[in-house]
Design a protein around this motif. Sequence first.
Motif, PDB file in Angstrom:
ATOM      1  N   GLU A  89       0.836  -1.195   0.000  1.00  6.90           N
ATOM      2  CA  GLU A  89       0.000   0.000   0.000  1.00  6.90           C
ATOM      3  C   GLU A  89       0.873   1.248   0.000  1.00  6.90           C
ATOM      4  N   SER A  90       0.267   2.343  -0.418  1.00  4.83           N
ATOM      5  CA  SER A  90       0.943   3.642  -0.361  1.00  4.83           C
ATOM      6  C   SER A  90       0.735   4.231   1.021  1.00  4.83           C
ATOM      7  N   PHE A  91       1.695   5.018   1.462  1.00  7.01           N
ATOM      8  CA  PHE A  91       1.583   5.639   2.779  1.00  7.01           C
ATOM      9  C   PHE A  91       2.452   6.880   2.815  1.00  7.01           C
ATOM     10  N   SER A  92       2.239   7.670   3.846  1.00  7.70           N
ATOM     11  CA  SER A  92       3.095   8.822   4.100  1.00  7.70           C
ATOM     12  C   SER A  92       3.665   8.665   5.505  1.00  7.70           C
ATOM     13  N   PHE A  93       4.770   9.336   5.744  1.00  2.39           N
ATOM     14  CA  PHE A  93       5.414   9.264   7.046  1.00  2.39           C
ATOM     15  C   PHE A  93       4.784  10.292   7.971  1.00  2.39           C
ATOM     16  N   ASP A  94       4.618   9.935   9.236  1.00  6.17           N
ATOM     17  CA  ASP A  94       4.037  10.831  10.229  1.00  6.17           C
ATOM     18  C   ASP A  94       5.002  11.976  10.556  1.00  6.17           C
ATOM     19  N   GLN A  95       6.288  11.685  10.583  1.00  7.10           N
ATOM     20  CA  GLN A  95       7.325  12.677  10.885  1.00  7.10           C
ATOM     21  C   GLN A  95       8.230  12.858   9.668  1.00  7.10           C
ATOM     22  N   GLU A  96       8.629  14.093   9.400  1.00  4.65           N
ATOM     23  CA  GLU A  96       9.480  14.376   8.249  1.00  4.65           C
ATOM     24  C   GLU A  96      10.856  13.719   8.380  1.00  4.65           C
ATOM     25  N   GLU A  97      11.393  13.676   9.588  1.00  2.00           N
ATOM     26  CA  GLU A  97      12.707  13.049   9.793  1.00  2.00           C
ATOM     27  C   GLU A  97      12.664  11.550   9.505  1.00  2.00           C
ATOM     28  N   ASP A  98      11.513  10.902   9.781  1.00  2.00           N
ATOM     29  CA  ASP A  98      11.357   9.484   9.466  1.00  2.00           C
ATOM     30  C   ASP A  98      11.376   9.265   7.953  1.00  2.00           C
ATOM     31  N   GLN A  99      10.775  10.193   7.216  1.00  2.00           N
ATOM     32  CA  GLN A  99      10.764  10.092   5.762  1.00  2.00           C
ATOM     33  C   GLN A  99      12.181  10.209   5.208  1.00  2.00           C
ATOM     34  N   THR A 100      12.955  11.132   5.742  1.00  2.00           N
ATOM     35  CA  THR A 100      14.331  11.317   5.291  1.00  2.00           C
ATOM     36  C   THR A 100      15.155  10.046   5.492  1.00  2.00           C
ATOM     37  N   LYS A 101      14.988   9.388   6.630  1.00  2.00           N
ATOM     38  CA  LYS A 101      15.765   8.182   6.942  1.00  2.00           C
ATOM     39  C   LYS A 101      15.309   6.953   6.164  1.00  2.00           C
ATOM     40  N   ASN A 102      14.022   6.903   5.790  1.00  2.00           N
ATOM     41  CA  ASN A 102      13.450   5.670   5.246  1.00  2.00           C
ATOM     42  C   ASN A 102      12.880   5.781   3.841  1.00  2.00           C
ATOM     43  N   GLU A 103      13.053   6.905   3.154  1.00  2.00           N
ATOM     44  CA  GLU A 103      12.408   7.071   1.863  1.00  2.00           C
ATOM     45  C   GLU A 103      12.926   6.108   0.792  1.00  2.00           C
ATOM     46  N   ASN A 104      14.148   5.604   0.921  1.00  2.00           N
ATOM     47  CA  ASN A 104      14.689   4.665  -0.064  1.00  2.00           C
ATOM     48  C   ASN A 104      14.403   3.202   0.298  1.00  2.00           C
ATOM     49  N   LYS A 105      13.712   2.954   1.375  1.00  2.00           N
ATOM     50  CA  LYS A 105      13.384   1.588   1.812  1.00  2.00           C
ATOM     51  C   LYS A 105      12.009   1.194   1.255  1.00  2.00           C
ATOM     52  N   SER A 106      11.827  -0.094   1.029  1.00  2.00           N
ATOM     53  CA  SER A 106      10.573  -0.584   0.446  1.00  2.00           C
ATOM     54  C   SER A 106       9.808  -1.557   1.331  1.00  2.00           C
ATOM     55  N   PHE A 107      10.462  -2.120   2.349  1.00  2.00           N
ATOM     56  CA  PHE A 107       9.850  -3.152   3.184  1.00  2.00           C
ATOM     57  C   PHE A 107       9.831  -2.686   4.633  1.00  2.00           C
TER      58      PHE A 107
END
Length: 164
Positions: free
Chosen positions: A73-91
């Motif tokens: 599924e598609s999702f967004s990160f709750d925190q911007e810093e979490d997105q920065t750390k995990n944006e290249n991950k898929s699982f």
Amino acid sequence: MKKIMVAVLALGILSSGCKVFQKASKNDEPATETMQDNTKVFSVPGTKSEVRENPTSDRMYEEVEKPVRVQAESFSFDQEEDQTKNENKSFFVIIGSFSSNANANRYKQELIPQGFSPIVLHSETGYYRVCVNSYTDEAEARRRVHQIRSDFPQYADTWLLIKK
């Protein structure tokens, strides 16, 4: 005539609840397997894991791991810093899902003292997913799910989210 009808109805109700009159299905009796030393092994329906013989191991039995539930599924990160750390991950290893962001964040705080570093993902389905690990490799992610399930039995329903 009424007495006969009542008696037949009562007999029908009583006999329908009796095991003797019911047809046994394949799932009613546990499967048995006799080992070389005449030890019987029973598989009980509804258990989380099964025990089986492992001919390639010195151990007689080993646990068979419960399959990992996978959902994309598609999702967004709750925190911007979490997105920065995990944006290249898929699982993403999901340990909890909530319809409320407040409940997800409360659960996140409960997991921190147990050694997890959880993040909250907001799914396209509207749920808030509490993720404890993220990976680029699916095999690594599946190993982590199994490790959590064995180390923390209370999280036996941990599953894998794949980013769309």
